[in-house]
Structures are given as structure tokens and as C-alpha cells.
Scaffold this motif. Structure first.
Motif, PDB file in Angstrom:
ATOM      1  N   LEU A  49     -44.662 -94.054 -26.328  1.00 43.32           N
ATOM      2  CA  LEU A  49     -44.634 -94.747 -25.047  1.00 43.32           C
ATOM      3  C   LEU A  49     -44.765 -93.786 -23.865  1.00 43.32           C
ATOM      4  O   LEU A  49     -45.254 -94.173 -22.801  1.00 43.32           O
ATOM      5  N   ALA A  50     -44.348 -92.536 -24.035  1.00 44.07           N
ATOM      6  CA  ALA A  50     -44.510 -91.557 -22.959  1.00 44.07           C
ATOM      7  C   ALA A  50     -45.986 -91.277 -22.684  1.00 44.07           C
ATOM      8  O   ALA A  50     -46.345 -90.818 -21.587  1.00 44.07           O
ATOM      9  N   ALA A  51     -46.834 -91.554 -23.668  1.00 45.41           N
ATOM     10  CA  ALA A  51     -48.270 -91.327 -23.500  1.00 45.41           C
ATOM     11  C   ALA A  51     -48.962 -92.489 -22.781  1.00 45.41           C
ATOM     12  O   ALA A  51     -50.138 -92.378 -22.432  1.00 45.41           O
ATOM     13  N   LEU A 142     -40.609 -99.658 -19.852  1.00 48.62           N
ATOM     14  CA  LEU A 142     -41.075 -99.525 -21.230  1.00 48.62           C
ATOM     15  C   LEU A 142     -39.920 -99.263 -22.195  1.00 48.62           C
ATOM     16  O   LEU A 142     -40.120 -99.261 -23.415  1.00 48.62           O
ATOM     17  N   GLY A 143     -38.739 -99.030 -21.653  1.00 53.39           N
ATOM     18  CA  GLY A 143     -37.586 -98.740 -22.500  1.00 53.39           C
ATOM     19  C   GLY A 143     -37.484 -97.273 -22.872  1.00 53.39           C
ATOM     20  O   GLY A 143     -36.992 -96.941 -23.955  1.00 53.39           O
ATOM     21  N   ILE A 144     -37.914 -96.376 -21.972  1.00 50.22           N
ATOM     22  CA  ILE A 144     -37.785 -94.939 -22.187  1.00 50.22           C
ATOM     23  C   ILE A 144     -37.391 -94.269 -20.876  1.00 50.22           C
ATOM     24  O   ILE A 144     -37.663 -94.803 -19.794  1.00 50.22           O
ATOM     25  N   PRO A 145     -36.758 -93.086 -20.919  1.00 51.49           N
ATOM     26  CA  PRO A 145     -36.477 -92.339 -19.691  1.00 51.49           C
ATOM     27  C   PRO A 145     -37.724 -91.591 -19.241  1.00 51.49           C
ATOM     28  O   PRO A 145     -38.649 -91.363 -20.031  1.00 51.49           O
ATOM     29  N   HIS A 146     -37.776 -91.216 -17.960  1.00 51.93           N
ATOM     30  CA  HIS A 146     -38.842 -90.318 -17.525  1.00 51.93           C
ATOM     31  C   HIS A 146     -38.380 -88.877 -17.742  1.00 51.93           C
ATOM     32  O   HIS A 146     -37.201 -88.624 -18.019  1.00 51.93           O
ATOM     33  N   ASN A 147     -39.291 -87.927 -17.650  1.00 54.39           N
ATOM     34  CA  ASN A 147     -38.972 -86.540 -17.998  1.00 54.39           C
ATOM     35  C   ASN A 147     -38.685 -85.649 -16.806  1.00 54.39           C
ATOM     36  O   ASN A 147     -38.637 -84.430 -16.940  1.00 54.39           O
ATOM     37  N   ALA A 148     -38.445 -86.255 -15.611  1.00 53.15           N
ATOM     38  CA  ALA A 148     -38.248 -85.446 -14.413  1.00 53.15           C
ATOM     39  C   ALA A 148     -36.786 -85.139 -14.120  1.00 53.15           C
ATOM     40  O   ALA A 148     -36.490 -84.325 -13.241  1.00 53.15           O
ATOM     41  N   SER A 149     -35.859 -85.773 -14.842  1.00 47.43           N
ATOM     42  CA  SER A 149     -34.436 -85.529 -14.577  1.00 47.43           C
ATOM     43  C   SER A 149     -33.637 -85.832 -15.833  1.00 47.43           C
ATOM     44  O   SER A 149     -34.103 -86.556 -16.724  1.00 47.43           O
ATOM     45  N   PRO A 150     -32.401 -85.296 -15.937  1.00 50.79           N
ATOM     46  CA  PRO A 150     -31.565 -85.558 -17.119  1.00 50.79           C
ATOM     47  C   PRO A 150     -31.193 -87.034 -17.225  1.00 50.79           C
ATOM     48  O   PRO A 150     -31.239 -87.784 -16.245  1.00 50.79           O
TER      49      PRO A 150
END
Length: 208
Positions: A49-51, A142-150
């Protein structure tokens, strides 16, 4: 502050909808035990999903803030660094058009006037009274975290997150369904609740 026109009939309908949402939330059955650790299924799902770089959806939106509340409908097209989001009243009137790019954010109100800011959250708070975390929402929906913060999360046994906490927002998920998206089929949440301080948002997907 931009005030959304709320006729008496709309106000009664919105209050009834919000009451129904509150009653439903209070009457949900207890959830199964959750895991605080991401398993292999979780990691594989997050990678897929990150893609995802683009999607479009239609959803119902319920907003509560500072003792106020209303319901709306939104249409959202997301593509990389660009977003178009239209917010409509329950009667079908377009209340706001939000256009975000990597360089700017513009909100066009119901009178056609354009307003600008550095980010969507501050712009919607100034004009609508509540914060819309659009930058993080493109991943959270989408049910996922983003990668810019903890972040912190709890997971269902099937691998999907039940809750996320990121950027001072708490996100809760319900109603995962297998959904076709960009040529793949993945488990996506159809009900997403977000809370930050006195702002509560509920998104119910109608169509991906």
C-alpha cells in the motif's frame, strides 16, 4: 471564518445523523485482543500500500469540533503530490474545493473566492473551523502510517491496524473489506475515525 450555510432542516438532519453515529459507536461489540507488534502479513500489506501513488474515492464525512457538528459528502482524487478534494453539503451544494500541490494549497469557497495557505490543516481550521490533516490522510485512509514521522499502532490478527497514533492524531479503523485498487486487491478500511484534541472526523467510504 468561512461559515457553512446550515438551513434549519439541514441542522436537524445533521444532528440526527451525528446522534446515530454516536449511538452506533457506543453499541459496537467488543473487539478481539490486539497485537502491538507488526507481523509478516502486516509488513507485506504496508509495503504494497505504501507504493500506491494515486486513488480516487467518495465518502461520507461527519465532523465534530468545539461543540459543533455537521455531516457532508466528499470526493477526493489523490495523485502523488497533488490532491483535489470537493466537500458537499447534505443537500448537494459544494462547500469547498481544496487543491493541494507540493508548492501550495488553495481552498475555493462556495462563493468562488480562493484562499491560500502553506498546508491544508491550517487553511481548513481558519476557514471551516476544523483541521483536515490531508497530508497524512492520503496514507491513513489506506490503513497505513506515512513515513515522515514516528507512529504507534495496534494490529488485528489478520495484519491490518486497528489503531494508529501519528502527528498527534489518533486513528481508529473498522470494516475492512477486500478492495480492488490500481490492479491489486487489498484489505482497506471502510470506516476511519480520527481525533485530535476537540476535533473528531469520521470517514465512511462509499466508493473507491
Amino acid at each position: 471564518m468561512l461559515q457553512m450555510p446550515i438551513p434549519l432542516a439541514w441542522g436537524r438532519m445533521a444532528a440526527a445523523c451525528l446522534l446515530a453515529i454516536t449511538v452506533t459507536a457506543c453499541s459496537t461489540v467488543p473487539k478481539p485482543p490486539l497485537s502491538q507488534t507488526a507481523n509478516s502479513a502486516t509488513q507485506q500489506r504496508m509495503q504494497k500500500l505504501a507504493a500506491v501513488q494515486q486513488f480516487s474515492l467518495e465518502a461520507k464525512l461527519a465532523v465534530q469540533y468545539s461543540g459543533k457538528g455537521y455531516t457532508a459528502r466528499l470526493e477526493w482524487q489523490h495523485a502523488g503530490q497533488e490532491d483535489h478534494m470537493r466537500i458537499f453539503s447534505p443537500l448537494g451544494q459544494q462547500v469547498a474545493l481544496i487543491h493541494r500541490t507540493a508548492q501550495s494549497v488553495t481552498l475555493t469557497d462556495q462563493n468562488g473566492k480562493q484562499h491560500h495557505a502553506a498546508d491544508v490543516a491550517s487553511l481548513t481550521e481558519r476557514l471551516l473551523g476544523w483541521r483536515l490533516p490531508l497530508a497524512g490522510l492520503s496514507q491513513w485512509i489506506l490503513g497505513i502510517p506515512h513515513n515522515a514521522s514516528p507512529y504507534q499502532a495496534s494490529y488485528l490478527a489478520s495484519g491490518e491496524p486497528a489503531t494508529l497514533t501519528q502527528d498527534d492524531w489518533r486513528i481508529e479503523y473498522e470494516d475492512y473489506q477486500a478492495t480492488a485498487l490500481n490492479g491489486m486487491t487489498e484489505s482497506l478500511p471502510y470506516t476511519t475515525r480520527l481525533q485530535q484534541q476537540d476535533v473528531r472526523l469520521k470517514l465512511v467510504i462509499q466508493h473507491w
